[in-house]
Design an enzyme around this catalytic site. Structure first.
Site, PDB file in Angstrom:
ATOM      1  CB  VAL A 116      -1.095  -0.035   1.425  1.00  7.85           C
ATOM      2  CG1 VAL A 116      -1.792   1.577   2.049  1.00  7.85           C
ATOM      3  CG2 VAL A 116      -2.284  -0.710   0.825  1.00  7.85           C
ATOM      4  NE  ARG A 159       7.538  -4.761   1.424  1.00  8.81           N
ATOM      5  CZ  ARG A 159       6.746  -5.991   2.015  1.00  8.81           C
ATOM      6  NH1 ARG A 159       6.801  -4.822   2.875  1.00  8.81           N
ATOM      7  NH2 ARG A 159       6.562  -5.964   0.893  1.00  8.81           N
ATOM      8  CG  LEU A 187      -4.679  -0.242  -3.260  1.00  5.23           C
ATOM      9  CD1 LEU A 187      -3.893  -1.506  -3.247  1.00  5.23           C
ATOM     10  CD2 LEU A 187      -3.085   1.112  -3.220  1.00  5.23           C
ATOM     11  CB  CYS A 242      -6.918  -7.222   3.500  1.00  9.38           C
ATOM     12  SG  CYS A 242      -5.749  -6.043   3.476  1.00  9.38           S
ATOM     13  CG  PHE A 243     -11.599 -10.538   1.181  1.00  9.20           C
ATOM     14  CD1 PHE A 243     -11.298  -8.889   0.770  1.00  9.20           C
ATOM     15  CD2 PHE A 243     -11.561 -10.879  -0.002  1.00  9.20           C
ATOM     16  CE1 PHE A 243     -11.889  -7.629  -0.172  1.00  9.20           C
ATOM     17  CE2 PHE A 243     -11.792 -10.030  -1.171  1.00  9.20           C
ATOM     18  CZ  PHE A 243     -11.852  -8.588  -1.708  1.00  9.20           C
TER      19      PHE A 243
HETATM   20  P1  NAD Z   1       3.046  -5.039   4.291  1.00  7.06           P
HETATM   21  O1  NAD Z   1       3.485  -6.088   5.033  1.00  7.06           O
HETATM   22  O2  NAD Z   1       3.108  -5.384   2.176  1.00  7.06           O
HETATM   23  O3  NAD Z   1       3.663  -3.524   4.283  1.00  7.06           O
HETATM   24  C1  NAD Z   1       3.844  -2.510   5.749  1.00  7.06           C
HETATM   25  C2  NAD Z   1       5.080  -2.620   6.201  1.00  7.06           C
HETATM   26  O4  NAD Z   1       5.655  -1.652   6.837  1.00  7.06           O
HETATM   27  C3  NAD Z   1       6.083  -3.542   6.048  1.00  7.06           C
HETATM   28  O5  NAD Z   1       7.140  -3.068   4.782  1.00  7.06           O
HETATM   29  C4  NAD Z   1       7.338  -2.921   7.508  1.00  7.06           C
HETATM   30  O6  NAD Z   1       8.396  -3.294   7.162  1.00  7.06           O
HETATM   31  C5  NAD Z   1       6.623  -1.809   7.634  1.00  7.06           C
HETATM   32  N1  NAD Z   1       6.428  -1.645   9.306  1.00  7.06           N
HETATM   33  C6  NAD Z   1       6.074  -2.358   9.926  1.00  7.06           C
HETATM   34  N2  NAD Z   1       6.446  -1.981  11.221  1.00  7.06           N
HETATM   35  C7  NAD Z   1       7.126  -0.341  11.494  1.00  7.06           C
HETATM   36  C8  NAD Z   1       7.533   0.371  11.536  1.00  7.06           C
HETATM   37  N3  NAD Z   1       8.096   0.347  13.212  1.00  7.06           N
HETATM   38  N4  NAD Z   1       8.181   1.395  11.664  1.00  7.06           N
HETATM   39  C9  NAD Z   1       8.360   1.864   9.726  1.00  7.06           C
HETATM   40  N5  NAD Z   1       7.448   0.086   9.417  1.00  7.06           N
HETATM   41  C10 NAD Z   1       7.371  -0.598   9.740  1.00  7.06           C
HETATM   42  O7  NAD Z   1       1.981  -4.808   4.206  1.00  7.06           O
HETATM   43  P2  NAD Z   1       0.339  -3.942   3.076  1.00  7.06           P
HETATM   44  O8  NAD Z   1       0.315  -5.273   2.449  1.00  7.06           O
HETATM   45  O9  NAD Z   1       0.905  -2.355   2.422  1.00  7.06           O
HETATM   46  O10 NAD Z   1      -0.978  -3.542   4.158  1.00  7.06           O
HETATM   47  C11 NAD Z   1      -0.532  -2.467   4.966  1.00  7.06           C
HETATM   48  C12 NAD Z   1      -2.374  -2.253   5.415  1.00  7.06           C
HETATM   49  O11 NAD Z   1      -2.724  -1.473   4.436  1.00  7.06           O
HETATM   50  C13 NAD Z   1      -2.576  -2.810   6.663  1.00  7.06           C
HETATM   51  O12 NAD Z   1      -3.335  -2.096   7.175  1.00  7.06           O
HETATM   52  C14 NAD Z   1      -2.972  -3.739   5.176  1.00  7.06           C
HETATM   53  O13 NAD Z   1      -5.032  -4.492   6.148  1.00  7.06           O
HETATM   54  C15 NAD Z   1      -3.963  -1.765   4.058  1.00  7.06           C
HETATM   55  N6  NAD Z   1      -4.264  -2.085   2.711  1.00  7.06           N
HETATM   56  C16 NAD Z   1      -3.580  -3.056   1.864  1.00  7.06           C
HETATM   57  C17 NAD Z   1      -4.131  -3.614   1.514  1.00  7.06           C
HETATM   58  C18 NAD Z   1      -3.551  -4.177   0.272  1.00  7.06           C
HETATM   59  O14 NAD Z   1      -3.860  -4.146  -0.984  1.00  7.06           O
HETATM   60  N7  NAD Z   1      -2.761  -4.867   0.368  1.00  7.06           N
HETATM   61  C19 NAD Z   1      -5.582  -2.729   0.311  1.00  7.06           C
HETATM   62  C20 NAD Z   1      -6.137  -1.619   1.141  1.00  7.06           C
HETATM   63  C21 NAD Z   1      -4.886  -1.376   2.531  1.00  7.06           C
HETATM   64  C1  UGA Z   2      -9.192  -6.109  -1.511  1.00  5.30           C
HETATM   65  C2  UGA Z   2     -10.077  -5.136  -1.858  1.00  5.30           C
HETATM   66  O1  UGA Z   2     -10.832  -5.685  -3.601  1.00  5.30           O
HETATM   67  C3  UGA Z   2      -9.551  -4.230  -2.268  1.00  5.30           C
HETATM   68  O2  UGA Z   2     -10.418  -2.710  -2.593  1.00  5.30           O
HETATM   69  C4  UGA Z   2      -9.125  -3.914  -0.350  1.00  5.30           C
HETATM   70  O3  UGA Z   2      -8.233  -2.255  -1.170  1.00  5.30           O
HETATM   71  C5  UGA Z   2      -7.906  -4.405  -0.641  1.00  5.30           C
HETATM   72  O4  UGA Z   2      -8.572  -6.331  -0.469  1.00  5.30           O
HETATM   73  C6  UGA Z   2      -7.394  -4.464   1.235  1.00  5.30           C
HETATM   74  O5  UGA Z   2      -7.769  -4.414   1.797  1.00  5.30           O
HETATM   75  O6  UGA Z   2      -6.550  -5.217   0.850  1.00  5.30           O
HETATM   76  P1  UGA Z   2      -6.844  -7.356  -2.851  1.00  5.30           P
HETATM   77  O7  UGA Z   2      -6.947  -8.341  -1.719  1.00  5.30           O
HETATM   78  O8  UGA Z   2      -6.162  -7.494  -3.153  1.00  5.30           O
HETATM   79  O9  UGA Z   2      -8.474  -5.924  -2.356  1.00  5.30           O
HETATM   80  O10 UGA Z   2      -7.586  -8.631  -4.646  1.00  5.30           O
HETATM   81  P2  UGA Z   2      -8.932  -8.201  -4.653  1.00  5.30           P
HETATM   82  O11 UGA Z   2      -9.673  -8.534  -6.119  1.00  5.30           O
HETATM   83  O12 UGA Z   2     -10.154  -8.218  -4.270  1.00  5.30           O
HETATM   84  O13 UGA Z   2      -9.213  -9.699  -4.990  1.00  5.30           O
HETATM   85  C7  UGA Z   2      -9.296 -11.236  -3.783  1.00  5.30           C
HETATM   86  C8  UGA Z   2      -9.645 -12.460  -3.638  1.00  5.30           C
HETATM   87  O14 UGA Z   2     -10.735 -12.392  -4.379  1.00  5.30           O
HETATM   88  C9  UGA Z   2      -8.746 -13.033  -4.595  1.00  5.30           C
HETATM   89  O15 UGA Z   2      -7.337 -13.891  -4.538  1.00  5.30           O
HETATM   90  C10 UGA Z   2      -9.469 -13.052  -6.353  1.00  5.30           C
HETATM   91  O16 UGA Z   2      -8.363 -13.856  -6.772  1.00  5.30           O
HETATM   92  C11 UGA Z   2     -10.740 -13.536  -5.222  1.00  5.30           C
HETATM   93  N1  UGA Z   2     -11.975 -13.003  -5.907  1.00  5.30           N
HETATM   94  C12 UGA Z   2     -11.969 -11.930  -6.416  1.00  5.30           C
HETATM   95  C13 UGA Z   2     -12.673 -13.978  -6.594  1.00  5.30           C
HETATM   96  O17 UGA Z   2     -12.620 -15.316  -5.623  1.00  5.30           O
HETATM   97  N2  UGA Z   2     -13.515 -13.670  -7.356  1.00  5.30           N
HETATM   98  C14 UGA Z   2     -13.875 -12.473  -7.604  1.00  5.30           C
HETATM   99  O18 UGA Z   2     -15.315 -12.360  -8.169  1.00  5.30           O
HETATM  100  C15 UGA Z   2     -13.480 -11.818  -7.226  1.00  5.30           C
END
Ligand code: NAD
Ligand code: UGA
EC number: 1.1.1.22
Length: 466
Positions: A14, A40, A164, A278-279
């Site tokens: 993110v 990283r 996203l 996340c889900f």
């Molecule tokens: P991630 O694990 O890829 O990245 C998190 C980063 O934070 C890591 O690189 C870690 O080293 C760093 N970190 C942790 N503690 C720290 C500290 N004290 N100081 C500095 N760096 C530190 O996680 P992500 O997938 O980017 O998710 C981050 C947040 O966003 C989560 O809460 C997740 O639920 C939310 N989110 C994720 C997605 C997604 O698609 N991955 C989408 C929407 C929201």
């Molecule tokens: C999901 C949400 O779509 C984002 O809006 C949200 O920000 C994010 O979680 C988050 O908070 O992390 P993401 O997990 O990256 O995004 O990807 P998705 O496209 O939502 O897919 C999630 C999982 O559901 C995947 O394994 C995908 O293959 C599966 N999926 C999705 C299905 O099996 N069927 C579908 O119709 C859609």
């Protein structure tokens, strides 16, 4: 307030893409992404843009355009906090693996560490933005840490959850359906903070798509959005099992119901179960919150989405075993795909991991091919489960750089990620080099049944009863 300097703590899936897009769209703002993970940060600073730690279509080009101009990656967290007027917290918030709420609640230790560090370093007023997904009311905990351990400076806390999806992150960030900003607009300072963040997004997002709410609505909306999306996947996956028993086809059902504008066509693809970081964690978090307020029926309702998802993974591996004459011991099964969806190198909670684990417990030999996931990631995913010794995983599971090689001498192929390239393979060539009868278990429903069966394969397509 005109923000000139932003810091983002957390350079992950993110933090990296969101800040790269802000840097691109706001060339007058200096954006510094910091992380404690040195490897990283080094990867984000790689000379070769193919080596960035996050693979997302279009991301490398944006990093190329902005890095070193107004986008910087660093491990110097204190310096970046000190210099910034606005600090995004984008660290991980995984499910707790210990203590109270183990296996359900969100682990907020990384968030708290960030808050304490900001409080220690800040010498001027700061706007702190929750970008991570957090339980409702976390902002008040952050505020109290900042106010009680800080140097007497003023902090405004905003909630700005990220929506996203991986694989489409850049597109989602450039053209989001909406941006959500929660803040305390009952005070002048709160109003100014909200407006500062609105101004940043307004550089490229129409104002009507920037929604402002109170902090608690914003925090809860993020959990709600993920719960609703995951629920759709579990709902269609539940129907996929009924389709298989009745001769219906889940893709036809999806199309038929999706054309109802009240239902909509998205998120109705039956699959081997949803994965991703996340889900599951966000629904478990929601379940935990509901339980902690004594709302047991609400908790049970949402928990069923997870139960259905586990069932979908288990029934896929059970079907492989029963179709292969009730034993896969010593048989080679090829996995096409390991990532939790296409166009990402992320494997967190990927269904492939659980399905592999189930089959390894049946003593299958698994050969994996994924275009973007590294062998070390695949081994670390399976080892992390702790089901068997590392040496056993190493002996039973191999990773190939080439899909055709992965399929050679195989008894069955399982398609676990919907990578586009799988559709265009030379399936005749693959068939010739496999053991017979040659099976394909298409967990994503991406191949054409008639074409595949005419080659000679025995073909199972998720959600198809024909
Ligand atoms: P991630 O694990 O890829 O990245 C998190 C980063 O934070 C890591 O690189 C870690 O080293 C760093 N970190 C942790 N503690 C720290 C500290 N004290 N100081 C500095 N760096 C530190 O996680 P992500 O997938 O980017 O998710 C981050 C947040 O966003 C989560 O809460 C997740 O639920 C939310 N989110 C994720 C997605 C997604 O698609 N991955 C989408 C929407 C929201
Ligand atoms: C999901 C949400 O779509 C984002 O809006 C949200 O920000 C994010 O979680 C988050 O908070 O992390 P993401 O997990 O990256 O995004 O990807 P998705 O496209 O939502 O897919 C999630 C999982 O559901 C995947 O394994 C995908 O293959 C599966 N999926 C999705 C299905 O099996 N069927 C579908 O119709 C859609």
């Amino acid at each position: 307030m005109n923000i000139k300097n932003i810091c983002c703590i957390g350079a992950g899936y993110v933090g990296g893409p969101t800040m790269a897009v802000i840097a691109k769209q706001c060339p007058n703002i200096k954006v510094t992404i910091v992380d404690i993970n040195e490897a990283r940060i080094a990867a984000w600073n790689s000379v070769n843009f193919d080596d960035l730690p996050v693979f997302e279509p279009g991301l490398a080009d944006i990093v190329k355009e902005t890095r070193g101009k107004n986008l910087f990656f660093s491990t110097d967290v204190d310096k970046a906090i000190d210099e910034a007027e606005m600090i995004f917290i984008s660290v991980n918030t995984p499910t707790k693996t210990y203590g109270k709420g183990k296996g359900m609640a969100a682990d907020l230790k990384y968030i708290e560490l960030c808050a304490r560090q900001i409080a220690k370093v800040a010498k001027q007023n700061k706007i702190v933005v929750e970008k991570s997904t957090l339980p409702v009311r976390t902002a008040s905990a952050i505020k109290s840490i900042l106010d009680e351990t800080g140097n007497g400076v003023q902090f405004q806390i905003l909630s700005n959850p990220e929506f996203l999806a991986e694989g489409t992150a850049v597109q989602d960030l450039l053209m989001p359906d909406r941006v959500l900003i929660g803040g305390d607009t009952s005070t002048k300072e709160g109003e100014i903070a909200v407006q500062s963040l609105v101004n940043i997004y307004s550089e490229w997002i129409p104002k009507k798509q920037i929604l402002t709410t109170n902090v608690w609505s914003s925090e809860l909306s993020k959990l709600t959005a993920n719960a609703f999306l995951a629920q759709r996947v579990s709902s269609i996956n539940a129907m996929s099992e009924i389709c298989e028993k009745t001769g219906a086809d889940v893709r036809e059902v999806s199309k038929a119901i999706g054309m109802d504008s009240r239902i909509g066509s998205k998120f109705l693809n039956a699959s081997v179960g949803f994965g991703g970081s996340c889900f599951q964690k966000d629904i478990l978090n929601l379940v935990y919150i509901a339980k902690s307020y004594g709302l047991n029926e609400v908790a049970d309702y949402w928990e069923q989405v997870i139960i259905m998802n586990e069932h979908q993974k288990n029934r896929f591996s059970d079907n492989i075993v029963s179709t292969l004459y009730n034993t896969v011991s010593g048989k080679k099964i090829t996995f096409l795909g390991w990532a939790f969806k296409k166009d990402t190198n992320d494997t967190r909670e990927s269904s492939a991991i659980k399905i592999a684990d189930n089959l390894l417990s049946e003593q299958a030999k698994i050969s994996v091919y994924d275009p973007k996931v590294t062998p070390s990631q695949i081994y670390s995913d399976i080892d992390y489960l702790g089901t068997r010794a590392y040496e056993d995983n190493k002996a039973l599971l191999t990773v190939s750089k080439d899909a055709y090689e992965a399929c050679n001498e195989s008894h069955a192929i399982a398609i676990l990620t919907e990578w586009d390239e799988f559709k265009n393979y030379d399936w005749n060539r693959i068939y010739k080099n496999m053991q017979k009868p040659a099976f394909i278990f298409d967990g994503r429903g991406i191949l054409d049944k008639n074409t595949i069966e005419s080659i000679g394969f025995t073909y199972y397509k998720i959600g198809s009863g024909n």
